[in-house]
Design a protein around this motif. Structure first.
Motif, PDB file in Angstrom:
ATOM      1  N   VAL A  25       0.824  -1.075  -0.142  1.00 16.30           N
ATOM      2  CA  VAL A  25       0.028   0.168  -0.032  1.00 16.30           C
ATOM      3  C   VAL A  25       0.782   1.418   0.237  1.00 16.30           C
ATOM      4  O   VAL A  25       1.532   1.574   0.923  1.00 16.30           O
ATOM      5  CB  VAL A  25      -0.845   0.031   1.083  1.00 16.30           C
ATOM      6  CG1 VAL A  25      -1.864   1.338   1.204  1.00 16.30           C
ATOM      7  CG2 VAL A  25      -1.833  -1.186   1.157  1.00 16.30           C
ATOM      8  N   GLY A  54      -5.460   5.329   1.702  1.00 17.39           N
ATOM      9  CA  GLY A  54      -4.515   4.069   2.404  1.00 17.39           C
ATOM     10  C   GLY A  54      -5.113   3.717   3.696  1.00 17.39           C
ATOM     11  O   GLY A  54      -5.406   2.284   3.778  1.00 17.39           O
ATOM     12  N   ARG A  55      -5.708   4.434   4.498  1.00 21.44           N
ATOM     13  CA  ARG A  55      -6.230   3.935   5.653  1.00 21.44           C
ATOM     14  C   ARG A  55      -7.574   3.160   5.302  1.00 21.44           C
ATOM     15  O   ARG A  55      -7.791   2.117   5.870  1.00 21.44           O
ATOM     16  CB  ARG A  55      -6.697   5.120   6.655  1.00 21.44           C
ATOM     17  CG  ARG A  55      -5.354   5.922   7.165  1.00 21.44           C
ATOM     18  CD  ARG A  55      -5.930   6.919   8.214  1.00 21.44           C
ATOM     19  NE  ARG A  55      -6.911   7.657   7.978  1.00 21.44           N
ATOM     20  CZ  ARG A  55      -6.842   8.962   7.651  1.00 21.44           C
ATOM     21  NH1 ARG A  55      -5.919   9.212   6.968  1.00 21.44           N
ATOM     22  NH2 ARG A  55      -7.954   9.707   7.291  1.00 21.44           N
ATOM     23  N   LEU A  81       4.460  -0.976   3.514  1.00 13.82           N
ATOM     24  CA  LEU A  81       3.466   0.164   3.656  1.00 13.82           C
ATOM     25  C   LEU A  81       4.448   1.318   3.311  1.00 13.82           C
ATOM     26  O   LEU A  81       5.692   1.402   3.627  1.00 13.82           O
ATOM     27  CB  LEU A  81       3.008   0.179   5.184  1.00 13.82           C
ATOM     28  CG  LEU A  81       2.044  -0.953   5.584  1.00 13.82           C
ATOM     29  CD1 LEU A  81       1.761  -0.766   7.085  1.00 13.82           C
ATOM     30  CD2 LEU A  81       0.781  -0.724   4.955  1.00 13.82           C
ATOM     31  N   SER A 132      -0.092   4.633   2.886  1.00 10.31           N
ATOM     32  CA  SER A 132      -1.027   4.006   3.859  1.00 10.31           C
ATOM     33  C   SER A 132      -1.521   4.885   4.767  1.00 10.31           C
ATOM     34  O   SER A 132      -2.388   4.637   5.547  1.00 10.31           O
ATOM     35  CB  SER A 132      -0.152   2.775   4.282  1.00 10.31           C
ATOM     36  OG  SER A 132       0.906   3.421   5.028  1.00 10.31           O
ATOM     37  N   VAL A 188      -0.033  -8.089   4.033  1.00 15.64           N
ATOM     38  CA  VAL A 188       0.427  -6.800   3.802  1.00 15.64           C
ATOM     39  C   VAL A 188       2.295  -6.993   3.546  1.00 15.64           C
ATOM     40  O   VAL A 188       2.790  -7.082   4.718  1.00 15.64           O
ATOM     41  CB  VAL A 188       0.151  -5.496   4.532  1.00 15.64           C
ATOM     42  CG1 VAL A 188       1.073  -4.282   4.262  1.00 15.64           C
ATOM     43  CG2 VAL A 188      -1.289  -5.206   4.826  1.00 15.64           C
ATOM     44  N   LEU A 214      -6.625  -0.402   3.978  1.00 13.73           N
ATOM     45  CA  LEU A 214      -6.207  -1.194   5.246  1.00 13.73           C
ATOM     46  C   LEU A 214      -7.386  -1.696   5.885  1.00 13.73           C
ATOM     47  O   LEU A 214      -7.371  -2.807   6.597  1.00 13.73           O
ATOM     48  CB  LEU A 214      -4.884  -0.410   6.183  1.00 13.73           C
ATOM     49  CG  LEU A 214      -3.873  -0.177   5.522  1.00 13.73           C
ATOM     50  CD1 LEU A 214      -2.726   0.514   6.452  1.00 13.73           C
ATOM     51  CD2 LEU A 214      -3.023  -1.765   5.171  1.00 13.73           C
ATOM     52  N   GLN A 221       0.400   1.315  12.195  1.00 12.50           N
ATOM     53  CA  GLN A 221       0.036   0.411  11.017  1.00 12.50           C
ATOM     54  C   GLN A 221       0.922  -0.684  10.898  1.00 12.50           C
ATOM     55  O   GLN A 221       0.524  -1.923  10.709  1.00 12.50           O
ATOM     56  CB  GLN A 221      -0.146   1.133   9.829  1.00 12.50           C
ATOM     57  CG  GLN A 221      -1.133   2.081   9.669  1.00 12.50           C
ATOM     58  CD  GLN A 221      -1.106   2.869   8.308  1.00 12.50           C
ATOM     59  OE1 GLN A 221      -0.221   2.815   7.646  1.00 12.50           O
ATOM     60  NE2 GLN A 221      -2.303   3.494   7.983  1.00 12.50           N
TER      61      GLN A 221
END
Length: 381
Positions: free
Chosen positions: A7, A15-16, A32, A10, A29, A19, A44
């Motif tokens: 991502v 991005g958030r 990031l 992120s 993942v 996730l 994260q």
């Protein structure tokens, strides 16, 4: 459905939300990346345990390293880190949620590795769309749009046998916070006014682009590149409710639309699960409760950035990267309270006129056009 994702961007809005979707699915993942937000990136990293975490600069990367030193996560920074995140072998998908031209090189790098691109970085196609799409075809990389409008078109076109069945694409536009205002009123709006989008929660830059309608102009160019259609087959209508996310009109007169609640998690999830669909945490649309759906023509006199974008799309070449780079620079000045609302348009149109035009630019010439555009804005203030 993808199994492992990087991502890019992120800690931003897309991005958030990406996730959030990933946390509900059996997807690992790999990497990031973020700009300056060390605290959020550290959170994260603890939740998703990526192989690699990338920050914008060496200084903030050092701050992140100090916060996650107990975790087996490599920390990198800058363009080199972004390129590594985009090309990690384990990741079969890269979500490009970074804002601006910084997303171009890592997107191309991921394409050349044959990865699926969950494309949320519109500058990639606006500035280098023909090059990007040619590379995607060459390396058999699938581009699945994350923008709600382009995802809607993507979904509407799933049932068509070929693009020859399309008469036109119709991008919907909320009209932003200033819908219905004339030039006299718009001359006095503030940054705070521009950041009050009626329907969507987004980052500051894209929210200002929605206020000027430049965002819709960028999306027109993006649609042309993504679906290989000429400018005259891409239209825009104002749709205040943001329920119809875009439409495809077929040559026989049938019009297909994708509807849904204004929540970016739905197109994000589709980019990860395509060609399958899965249950999504987004609140389902209730047709009996969403109210009347209205449509109208955009006011290009009050919002000239949309017309400017179409002019640049018609010109092609470096006109689009110049416009985009100048817009990024001008919006940054607006967000710093250094210029007024209409100064954005004047600075961008001035840069388009000032920077030398190249008809068939290379990647290096595209990047140089972007650089010159930003210089033109800085000198034209």
């Amino acid at each position: 459905m993808v199994t492992c994702v990087s991502v890019l961007g992120s800690t931003g809005s897309i991005g958030r939300q990406s996730l959030d979707i990933i946390s509900r699915m059996p997807i690992r993942v790999a990497a990031l990346t973020a700009g300056q937000n060390v605290e959020r990136m550290a959170q994260q990293c603890r939740q998703f345990r990526p192989e690699l975490a990338v920050m914008a600069t060496e200084r903030v990367a050092g701050e992140l390293q100090a916060q996650i030193s107990d975790l087996p996560i490599r920390v990198a920074w800058g363009e080199a880190g972004l390129l590594e995140a985009a090309t990690l072998e384990d990741a079969d998908c890269v979500i490009t949620a970074v804002v601006g031209m910084v997303g171009l090189k890592p997107t191309l790098a991921a394409i050349r590795k044959g990865k699926r691109i969950g494309l949320a970085n519109k500058e990639t196609l606006v500035c280098a769309g023909e090059l990007v799409m040619a590379e995607a075809e060459k390396y058999h990389a699938q581009i699945v749009p994350v923008d709600s409008e382009h995802s809607a078109i993507f979904q509407c076109m799933m049932g068509l046998s070929s693009r020859s069945e399309v008469r036109r694409l119709i991008l919907t536009c909320s009209g932003g916070p200033f819908f219905g205002m004339d030039r006299e009123r718009l001359a006095h709006v503030t940054k705070a006014d521009a950041l009050r989008h009626p329907n969507w929660k987004m980052g500051a830059k894209i929210t200002v682009d929605c206020a000027t309608l430049m965002n819709k102009g960028l999306e027109v160019i993006e649609a042309m590149r993504l679906y290989h259609l000429p400018l005259e087959q891409v239209d825009v209508v104002i749709h205040r409710q943001s329920i119809v996310h875009s439409l495809v009109e077929c040559v026989d007169g049938a019009v297909m639309a994708q509807l849904g609640t204004p929540d970016m998690r739905l197109p994000i999830q589709l980019a990860l699960t395509y060609p399958q669909r899965m249950p999504c945490p987004v609140q389902p649309l209730s047709l009996t409760e969403c109210g009347p759906l209205t449509f109208s023509q955009p006011d290009v006199e009050a919002f000239p950035c949309l017309a400017l974008a179409r002019e640049c799309a018609m010109a092609g070449g470096t006109a689009c990267p110049v416009m985009n780079g100048a817009n990024e620079a001008a919006v940054a000045l607006f967000l710093q309270d250094e210029i007024g609302f209409y100064d954005i348009y004047h600075l961008v149109s001035g840069a388009v006129k000032a920077v030398p035009f190249v008809r068939d630019p290379s990647l290096e010439e595209i990047l140089e056009a972007d650089h010159l555009a930003r210089e033109a804005v800085a000198s034209g203030r």
